[in-house]
Scaffold this motif. Structure first.
Motif, PDB file in Angstrom:
ATOM      1  N   LEU A  65      50.285  42.626  46.099  1.00 31.91           N
ATOM      2  CA  LEU A  65      50.912  43.901  46.417  1.00 31.91           C
ATOM      3  C   LEU A  65      50.009  45.096  46.121  1.00 31.91           C
ATOM      4  CD1 LEU A  65      54.537  43.242  45.103  1.00 31.91           C
ATOM      5  CD2 LEU A  65      53.631  42.911  47.397  1.00 31.91           C
ATOM      6  N   GLY A  66      49.322  45.043  44.971  1.00 32.11           N
ATOM      7  CA  GLY A  66      48.457  46.160  44.612  1.00 32.11           C
ATOM      8  C   GLY A  66      47.365  46.380  45.638  1.00 32.11           C
ATOM      9  N   MET A 116      48.501  53.275  38.764  1.00 31.02           N
ATOM     10  CA  MET A 116      48.815  52.068  38.002  1.00 31.02           C
ATOM     11  C   MET A 116      50.302  51.997  37.659  1.00 31.02           C
ATOM     12  SD  MET A 116      45.662  51.015  35.522  1.00 31.02           S
ATOM     13  CE  MET A 116      45.928  52.309  34.329  1.00 31.02           C
ATOM     14  N   LEU A 117      50.891  53.135  37.332  1.00 34.01           N
ATOM     15  CA  LEU A 117      52.326  53.160  37.042  1.00 34.01           C
ATOM     16  C   LEU A 117      53.118  52.805  38.297  1.00 34.01           C
ATOM     17  CD1 LEU A 117      54.765  53.788  35.262  1.00 34.01           C
ATOM     18  CD2 LEU A 117      54.513  56.210  35.894  1.00 34.01           C
ATOM     19  N   GLY A 118      52.734  53.386  39.420  1.00 36.36           N
ATOM     20  CA  GLY A 118      53.446  53.124  40.672  1.00 36.36           C
ATOM     21  C   GLY A 118      53.372  51.668  41.091  1.00 36.36           C
ATOM     22  N   TRP A 132      47.378  37.212  34.301  1.00 32.09           N
ATOM     23  CA  TRP A 132      46.330  38.230  34.299  1.00 32.09           C
ATOM     24  C   TRP A 132      46.039  38.786  35.687  1.00 32.09           C
ATOM     25  CZ3 TRP A 132      41.880  37.539  37.172  1.00 32.09           C
ATOM     26  CH2 TRP A 132      41.653  36.250  37.662  1.00 32.09           C
ATOM     27  N   VAL A 133      46.397  38.037  36.723  1.00 29.54           N
ATOM     28  CA  VAL A 133      46.106  38.467  38.096  1.00 29.54           C
ATOM     29  C   VAL A 133      46.794  39.790  38.412  1.00 29.54           C
ATOM     30  CG1 VAL A 133      46.439  37.907  40.532  1.00 29.54           C
ATOM     31  CG2 VAL A 133      45.718  36.128  38.932  1.00 29.54           C
ATOM     32  N   SER A 134      48.068  39.905  38.041  1.00 31.44           N
ATOM     33  CA  SER A 134      48.822  41.127  38.339  1.00 31.44           C
ATOM     34  C   SER A 134      48.222  42.335  37.621  1.00 31.44           C
ATOM     35  CB  SER A 134      50.283  40.956  37.927  1.00 31.44           C
ATOM     36  OG  SER A 134      50.877  39.885  38.627  1.00 31.44           O
ATOM     37  N   TYR A 135      47.858  42.156  36.351  1.00 31.63           N
ATOM     38  CA  TYR A 135      47.289  43.272  35.583  1.00 31.63           C
ATOM     39  C   TYR A 135      45.925  43.686  36.138  1.00 31.63           C
ATOM     40  CZ  TYR A 135      51.010  42.118  32.303  1.00 31.63           C
ATOM     41  OH  TYR A 135      52.243  41.893  31.740  1.00 31.63           O
ATOM     42  N   THR A 136      45.135  42.707  36.557  1.00 28.80           N
ATOM     43  CA  THR A 136      43.828  43.008  37.156  1.00 28.80           C
ATOM     44  C   THR A 136      44.007  43.728  38.486  1.00 28.80           C
ATOM     45  OG1 THR A 136      42.901  41.003  36.154  1.00 28.80           O
ATOM     46  CG2 THR A 136      41.627  42.034  37.912  1.00 28.80           C
ATOM     47  N   ASP A 137      44.981  43.273  39.268  1.00 25.46           N
ATOM     48  CA  ASP A 137      45.279  43.896  40.553  1.00 25.46           C
ATOM     49  C   ASP A 137      45.683  45.356  40.365  1.00 25.46           C
ATOM     50  OD1 ASP A 137      45.685  43.951  43.346  1.00 25.46           O
ATOM     51  OD2 ASP A 137      47.809  43.486  43.121  1.00 25.46           O
ATOM     52  N   ILE A 138      46.501  45.617  39.346  1.00 20.85           N
ATOM     53  CA  ILE A 138      46.956  46.981  39.062  1.00 20.85           C
ATOM     54  C   ILE A 138      45.781  47.859  38.631  1.00 20.85           C
ATOM     55  CG2 ILE A 138      48.321  48.368  37.432  1.00 20.85           C
ATOM     56  CD1 ILE A 138      50.342  45.980  37.470  1.00 20.85           C
ATOM     57  N   LEU A 139      44.910  47.316  37.772  1.00 18.54           N
ATOM     58  CA  LEU A 139      43.733  48.066  37.306  1.00 18.54           C
ATOM     59  C   LEU A 139      42.808  48.430  38.463  1.00 18.54           C
ATOM     60  CD1 LEU A 139      41.846  49.157  35.065  1.00 18.54           C
ATOM     61  CD2 LEU A 139      40.899  46.834  34.877  1.00 18.54           C
ATOM     62  N   TRP A 162      33.361  52.178  42.807  1.00 16.31           N
ATOM     63  CA  TRP A 162      33.277  50.990  43.669  1.00 16.31           C
ATOM     64  C   TRP A 162      32.545  49.857  42.943  1.00 16.31           C
ATOM     65  CZ3 TRP A 162      36.793  51.358  46.918  1.00 16.31           C
ATOM     66  CH2 TRP A 162      36.986  52.458  47.752  1.00 16.31           C
ATOM     67  N   ILE A 163      31.488  50.195  42.216  1.00 15.61           N
ATOM     68  CA  ILE A 163      30.724  49.163  41.490  1.00 15.61           C
ATOM     69  C   ILE A 163      31.625  48.436  40.495  1.00 15.61           C
ATOM     70  CG2 ILE A 163      28.877  48.782  39.815  1.00 15.61           C
ATOM     71  CD1 ILE A 163      27.405  51.197  41.163  1.00 15.61           C
ATOM     72  N   VAL A 164      32.350  49.204  39.704  1.00  9.57           N
ATOM     73  CA  VAL A 164      33.238  48.610  38.695  1.00  9.57           C
ATOM     74  C   VAL A 164      34.385  47.835  39.348  1.00  9.57           C
ATOM     75  CG1 VAL A 164      34.840  49.112  36.804  1.00  9.57           C
ATOM     76  CG2 VAL A 164      32.687  50.383  36.981  1.00  9.57           C
TER      77      VAL A 164
END
Length: 210
Positions: A65-66, A116-118, A132-139, A162-164
């Motif tokens: 979703l993210g 990230m909140l949204g 961890w996938v969801s948290y990484t996706d949000i980040l 973009w690099i990060v």
């Protein structure tokens, strides 16, 4: 070499053929778009829009979703960026590459945490939390939202984001089994590094001619 190809395509066992084909096409246009961006070429936007449209469909299919929201946002920011990049600041010059101001940096922080909140609320609403996938996706969504905004405004700092973000995305896509997309993000990380130094040279050149 055959073993490498066998391993790559074995990750797609059970995946509909049209998804694999669309992913490859999307990867091609995404790389093309980043190359145009590195060259400070406005074609970054039409090529990016094609890759983005394909990505939205694939990400909906996989429930990321993210990243799906990121690409939907890309469509809007691509139209905005296309306008900014094609706008002349005077009779002979288009919008130049610049560094972010203090005000823009504060806005970027707001966009990052607001995004990230949204996205977190979207995950909660659809009950899509997945380790961890969801948290990484949000980040990465927060990082890419700011990066796209900076790119549309021709701010050199967009490349650092973009690099990060691209680098963080590599393990996410490997875990999801989207190997071609993982390879894409690895390639884009490398291109983004070159893009930063390419824009830095252009920025320094612009400052010298002012």
């Amino acid at each position: 070499m055959n073993q490498i190809f066998d391993w790559l395509f074995s990750q797609y066992d059970g995946t509909p053929t049209h998804i694999v084909v669309l992913e490859l096409i999307g990867v091609f246009f995404a790389i093309l778009s980043v190359v145009f961006s590195k060259r400070n070429n406005i074609l970054v936007y039409p090529t990016g829009l094609i890759g983005t449209a394909i990505a939205v469909y694939i990400l909906i299919f996989y429930g990321l979703l993210g990243d799906m929201i990121i690409n939907a946002y890309y469509v809007i920011m691509s139209i905005y960026g296309w306008y900014i990049w094609s706008r002349k600041v005077d009779k002979n010059h288009y919008t130049p590459i610049t560094r972010t101001t203090r005000e823009e940096q504060l806005k970027a922080v707001g966009i990052f945490f607001g995004t990230m909140l949204g996205v977190s609320l979207v995950y909660e609403f659809f009950d899509k939390w997945e380790n961890w996938v969801s948290y990484t996706d949000i980040l990465t969504t927060g990082i890419f939202f700011v990066g796209m905004w900076f790119m549309a405004k021709k701010k050199i700092e967009n490349w650092l984001l973009w690099i990060v973000g691209d680098f963080i995305s590599v393990p996410l896509y490997i875990y999801k089994g989207l190997i071609f997309s993982a390879i894409l993000y690895l390639i884009m990380t490398i291109i983004a590094i070159y893009g930063y130094y390419s824009w830095k040279k252009l920025l320094n050149k612009n400052l010298q001619t002012v």
